[in-house]
Design an enzyme around this catalytic site. Structure first.
Site, short mmCIF file in Angstrom:
data_model
loop_
_atom_site.label_atom_id
_atom_site.label_comp_id
_atom_site.label_asym_id
_atom_site.label_seq_id
_atom_site.Cartn_x
_atom_site.Cartn_y
_atom_site.Cartn_z
N ASN A 46 0.83 -1.21 0.00
CA ASN A 46 0.00 0.00 0.00
C ASN A 46 0.86 1.26 0.00
OD1 ASN A 46 -2.42 -1.54 0.26
ND2 ASN A 46 -1.96 -1.79 2.43
N HIS A 132 -13.47 -2.00 7.33
CA HIS A 132 -12.25 -2.65 7.82
C HIS A 132 -12.43 -3.23 9.23
CE1 HIS A 132 -7.98 -2.64 9.26
NE2 HIS A 132 -7.72 -2.90 7.99
N GLU A 173 -15.64 3.98 4.69
CA GLU A 173 -14.28 4.23 4.19
C GLU A 173 -14.40 5.04 2.92
OE1 GLU A 173 -12.12 0.53 3.75
OE2 GLU A 173 -12.87 -0.18 5.66
N SER A 177 -10.80 -1.17 1.10
CA SER A 177 -9.44 -1.72 1.03
C SER A 177 -9.33 -2.99 0.20
CB SER A 177 -8.88 -1.95 2.42
OG SER A 177 -9.75 -2.75 3.19
N ASP A 202 -13.03 6.83 7.14
CA ASP A 202 -11.67 6.27 7.18
C ASP A 202 -11.04 6.42 5.79
OD1 ASP A 202 -9.39 4.76 7.32
OD2 ASP A 202 -10.33 2.96 8.15
N HIS A 205 -7.02 4.56 2.41
CA HIS A 205 -6.49 4.31 1.05
C HIS A 205 -6.66 5.52 0.13
CE1 HIS A 205 -5.62 0.13 1.82
NE2 HIS A 205 -6.70 0.14 2.56
N LYS A 236 0.42 3.97 4.79
CA LYS A 236 0.21 3.56 3.40
C LYS A 236 0.85 4.59 2.46
CE LYS A 236 -3.22 0.40 4.87
NZ LYS A 236 -4.52 0.21 5.45
C1 PLP Z 1 -4.76 -0.35 6.81
C2 PLP Z 1 -6.07 0.13 7.27
C3 PLP Z 1 -6.26 0.57 8.58
C4 PLP Z 1 -5.21 0.41 9.65
O1 PLP Z 1 -4.15 1.28 9.51
P1 PLP Z 1 -2.73 0.86 10.11
O2 PLP Z 1 -1.99 2.14 10.20
O3 PLP Z 1 -2.15 -0.11 9.16
O4 PLP Z 1 -3.00 0.25 11.46
C5 PLP Z 1 -7.47 1.12 8.92
N1 PLP Z 1 -8.47 1.20 8.02
C6 PLP Z 1 -8.34 0.76 6.75
C7 PLP Z 1 -9.47 0.89 5.80
C8 PLP Z 1 -7.14 0.21 6.34
O5 PLP Z 1 -7.01 -0.26 5.10
#
Ligand code: PLP
Length: 386
Positions: A46, A132, A173, A177, A202, A205, A236
């Site tokens: 990512n 997620h 989100e 993801s 969230d 991505h 990411k």
């Molecule tokens: C990767 C991810 C997270 C967690 O983030 P980290 O910093 O890796 O703990 C949270 N939400 C989504 C949608 C993700 O893809």
């Protein structure tokens, strides 16, 4: 008898094609990874902008380490908070267009700290079905009533909003993801405002990837001011580690007092916060725009090569390109065959996605070359036709 049945559980996982294991790598060099004398082109990271191994991040980490050393020693409420953490949070708030922001050790920790700090028993959390794991776990931890709407199903969301009790938090989100498609964000914002709910978005991505200066999907769709809680990760596209929550000053003050994953966890290393400050600037700069263009060009090239093989993708300009194969063992075999051919593309299975929807998850980065993408296209075309 082994009362814990560990052996049986492991056997069952193997039998169902759901076995997972850690594969050690000797070296990660941009999009090339090496292990045991072999090398692969990595289409599974990512690290969308290719920043993780960049000279900019390495230099910033070295400078930060020289100035501030290693670990931070304690939680930020215990020893006093380092100015570098505060400056990072000011930069994040400015980036996201909010009054304030709080940084956490990971995106996962943001969810676990934030959601239970804001809602509890008697309140309602309404989640998109594809949210997620960290959002689901945080919702459970909060004790609030949990309601789920099918992915992007606006009518069902509105029905749940009408019935919801207490404080009502909608969670979604920006880019999903495992599917690479986007939330129907404008419509969701309308609905949550109409029913007086709050929205946690969230942007894991999307931050760094979409919107002006890489601010994310809410900024791209011009609804950022109406999103109550902006969550994101710095692990990411930002190429390092850590998470953030950006919101009003009051919300952030409450999180400092209530978010347990913030309060009872040692502050991330100061040199990392320093390097993240450098990255936020970079991502917002003209150089960030160049990287985003390279990323989107690469994603477009990959999509057009795979559409020849009959694979359909969401129209969102995201860098996550799932090839859904269905059967878990079939998808594992495809992933294994690609690995044999020199491509690292993970097979995503239950419980990460629903049973029977196993998939290859291709992620593109700004650092892939046209040539690497072309050879991926060829391999996949033959793998999918056979
Ligand atoms: C990767 C991810 C997270 C967690 O983030 P980290 O910093 O890796 O703990 C949270 N939400 C989504 C949608 C993700 O893809």
């Amino acid at each position: 008898m082994d009362a814990w049945n560990i052996g049986t559980q492991l056997d069952e996982l193997r039998a169902q094609g759901l076995w997972r294991e850690l594969r050690p790598l000797d070296e990660v060099d941009g999009v090339i990874v090496r292990a045991g004398g072999r090398e692969w082109i990595n289409f599974s990271s990512n690290d969308y902008l290719g920043l993780a191994g960049s000279s900019e991040i390495c230099t910033a980490l070295e400078e930060g380490t020289a100035k501030y050393g290693g670990g931070s020693g304690a939680s930020r409420l215990v020893c006093g908070t380092h100015r570098v953490h505060v400056e990072l949070e000011e930069a994040l708030a400015d980036f996201k267009g909010t009054e304030a922001a709080l940084s956490f050790s990971s995106g996962f920790a943001v969810a676990l700290g934030t959601i239970p700090a804001l809602v509890g028993v008697g309140d309602t959390i309404i989640l998109d079905k594809l949210c997620h794991a960290c959002l689901v776990d945080a919702a459970r931890l909060s004790g609030a009533t949990i309601r789920v709407f099918p992915h992007n199903h606006l009518e069902k969301l509105e029905r749940l909003l009408k019935m919801a009790k207490g404080r009502v938090l909608v969670v979604t989100e920006s880019i999903f993801s495992m599917d690479g498609d986007a939330a129907l964000l404008r419509e969701i914002v309308e609905l949550k405002d109409k029913h007086g709910a709050w929205l946690l978005l969230d942007e894991a991505h999307a931050v760094g990837v979409l919107g002006p200066q890489g601010r994310g999907l809410a900024a791209e769709l011009d609804v950022a001011q109406r999103v109550d809680l902006h969550m994101g990760t710095m692990s990411k596209a930002l190429g390092l580690s850590g998470g953030y929550l950006a919101a009003s000053r009051q919300v952030i003050d409450l999180l400092v007092n209530r978010a347990r994953s913030f309060i009872y966890s040692t502050a991330p290393p100061i040199h990392q916060a320093y390097a993240l400050g450098v990255v936020v600037k970079l991502v917002r700069s003209a150089q960030g725009d160049i990287l985003r263009k390279a990323l989107h060009d690469n994603a477009a090239q990959t999509k057009s090569l795979l559409s020849v093989a009959g694979v359909e993708f969401p129209t969102t300009p995201a860098a996550i390109l799932p090839v859904i194969l269905g059967d878990e063992r079939l998808a594992m075999q495809a992933s294994d065959r690609l690995r044999e051919a020199g491509f690292l593309i993970p097979c995503i299975r239950y419980p990460t996605v629903a049973r029977g929807t196993a998939r290859l998850r291709i992620t593109v980065s700004a650092s892939h070359t046209a040539c690497q993408i072309e050879s991926l296209g060829q391999i996949l075309q033959s793998a999918l036709q056979s």
